[in-house]
Design a protein around this motif. Structure first.
Motif: not given
Length: 503
Positions: A229-256
């Motif tokens: 469970l710890a490995v799954g949650i930790g790795s999922y959060l890491a993957f989500s952060c990478i995807i989220g960063a790419a999302w913000l780069i592709a759509d800066p309006d998400m910041m607002s």
């Protein structure tokens, strides 16, 4: 003339004196002409081996050093002899007998010592008897020699060496038998090197298990589900952060964006990154299975240890015809209203077709795969395990969609319970994934073409009614029964009602 059997003495701690030499002499007496070979503890077995006698691990080595060898012998059907006590300690015999779902059984006693055997195996014996203390070969040593000879006799005399499974060390079948002078052991041939073990998954005891018990093997420990469970949650959060960063780069309006209600659900970028975020559950769960449970990651797909593509395609085709027809009929009976198509229809269709299957598969891997197997690892009775797992999976899956409406929760819960049952009966998440993928694809593509995609997303404002929920439950139950029947016909699910597929 049948080829001579190849028998390994594994983990010989002292050569040429001590128990190893006596074992060597006993085997020479029991199987004259056999090819005997000492091998270091932890050796991985290939199909050329005809028998294994587990000796004491080297000084300082734990009993677990024999686990890989035991797992290979049981998996390949190689005759195996080991000791529960005494100088020839053959692995963790007592632990294997207590393993959940183990087929090790007490067969009787020899010399007042217990003898354990494994059901369905040609010859697998663990005993507390002193196997080298008798004059002449012990009857269990004779049994090992006979079983090894029978295995060798099943292959053609000049058959070439069979390639070893990936990650194992093949044992050559061309070593000559070495004459043994009276009272002296034969000089050992070259030692067999163990296969890679640092990242080798824990072996099981060869016992077929239902899907919910794939993590409950001889290597199970109570803390492993927590680690997974710890490995799954930790790795999922890491993957989500990478995807989220790419999302913000592709759509800066998400910041607002201040709230979920401000997100444009018809923006192709929103659909893409939302689907990828859920798809990230797949690598996170596979990593959790491999690192947390220390089991092959493929066990998350099915009891065969792999994704059964043919069965996935069969289940998908049947579901597309029946469930797709049901959804179309439900739309027509609901009024069949159409509206304007979204602005970026082309991009939305491409993203839907490419990423929606991954999104649905990610949810199944997490809610039907990791959750059922994680809960099942703690519960000895498989029926209780699937019941408890289904209750948790149903509740968490329904709650994760964010709607507090009871009819919506019942609708989602019915789908979750159905996919849990499909996973139990078919021994894998393929049928559940097929149902989930077809459901999401048909609804999304249909509403993109007909208009009204916003209504397909479950949010905090989504509501339902009793009639719609009842119809959905009946349709889901019917689709589930059809898929189980198809699974029985193609040999994926057992014919006996309610019995789970095992592997």
């Amino acid at each position: 003339m049948a080829p001579a059997p190849l028998i390994l003495l594994v983990g010989s701690a002292a050569w040429p004196t001590g128990p190893a030499s006596r074992a060597w002499q006993a085997l020479q007496d029991a199987a004259p002409g056999a090819l005997l070979q000492p091998a270091i503890a932890g050796v991985r077995l290939g199909a050329e081996v005809d028998g294994v006698w587990l000796m004491a691990p080297p000084p300082g080595e734990p009993a677990e050093v024999h686990d890989a060898t035991i797992g290979d012998a049981l998996h390949l059907g190689i005759p195996l002899l080991g000791s529960l006590a005494g100088p020839e300690v053959g692995g963790r015999g007592e632990e294997l007998t207590r393993a959940p779902g183990s087929r090790w059984r007490l067969e009787g006693t020899v010399d007042a010592a217990p003898v354990l055997g494994l059901e369905g195996h040609p010859f697998a014996r663990l005993t507390g008897a002193a196997l080298t203390a008798t004059e002449g070969p012990h009857l269990l040593v004779t049994g090992l020699a006979r079983a090894a000879g029978a295995r060798a006799a099943q292959r053609p005399e000049a058959r070439p060496a069979t390639p070893a499974p990936p990650g194992t060390a093949a044992v050559p079948s061309s070593w000559p038998a070495t004459p043994v002078p009276p009272g002296m052991p034969a000089p050992p041939p070259p030692m067999v090197s163990p296969g890679p073990s640092g990242w080798a998954p824990l072996p099981d005891d060869g016992t077929p298990r239902p899907y919910v018990h794939q993590m409950r093997t001889s290597g199970y420990r109570w803390w492993r589900p927590f680690l997974a469970l710890a490995v799954g949650i930790g790795s999922y959060l890491a993957f989500s952060c990478i995807i989220g960063a790419a999302w913000l780069i592709a759509d800066p309006d998400m910041m607002s964006i201040e709230g979920i209600e401000d997100v444009d659900l018809l923006d192709p970028r929103t659909m893409l990154f939302n689907n990828l975020t859920l798809a990230a559950l797949i690598p996170a769960v596979l990593l959790a299975t491999r690192v947390g449970h220390w089991r092959p990651a493929g066990r998350i797909w099915s009891v065969t240890g792999r994704l059964r593509w043919r069965w996935l395609a069969q289940a998908g085709l049947v579901t597309l015809l029946l469930w797709g027809g049901y959804l179309a009929m439900a739309w027509l009976l609901g009024g069949g209203e159409t509206s304007s198509r979204p602005e970026h229809l082309g991009w939305l269709l491409v993203i839907t077709l490419l990423t929606t299957p991954l999104q649905a598969a990610g949810e199944e891997v997490a809610f039907r795969g990791a959750l059922l197997q994680g809960v099942g690892a703690w519960i000895r009775n498989p029926v209780v395990a699937i019941v408890v797992g289904t209750v948790l999976s149903t509740g968490l899956f329904a709650a994760a969609h964010g709607s507090p409406d009871p009819w919506t929760l019942i609708d989602l819960g019915g789908m979750a319970a159905a996919t849990c049952y499909l996973t139990w009966r078919t021994g894998g998440i393929e049928a559940a994934t097929a149902l989930h993928v077809v459901n999401n694809l048909v609804i999304t593509v249909g509403l993109l073409l007909l208009g009204g995609l916003e209504s397909a997303y479950v949010t905090g404002e989504t509501s339902g009614n009793a009639a719609a929920s009842l119809i959905s439950l009946v349709a889901t139950a019917g689709m589930t029964l059809v898929l189980v029947e198809v699974a029985k016909r193609v040999g994926v699910a057992p014919a006996r009602p309610g019995r789970p597929a095992e592997g």
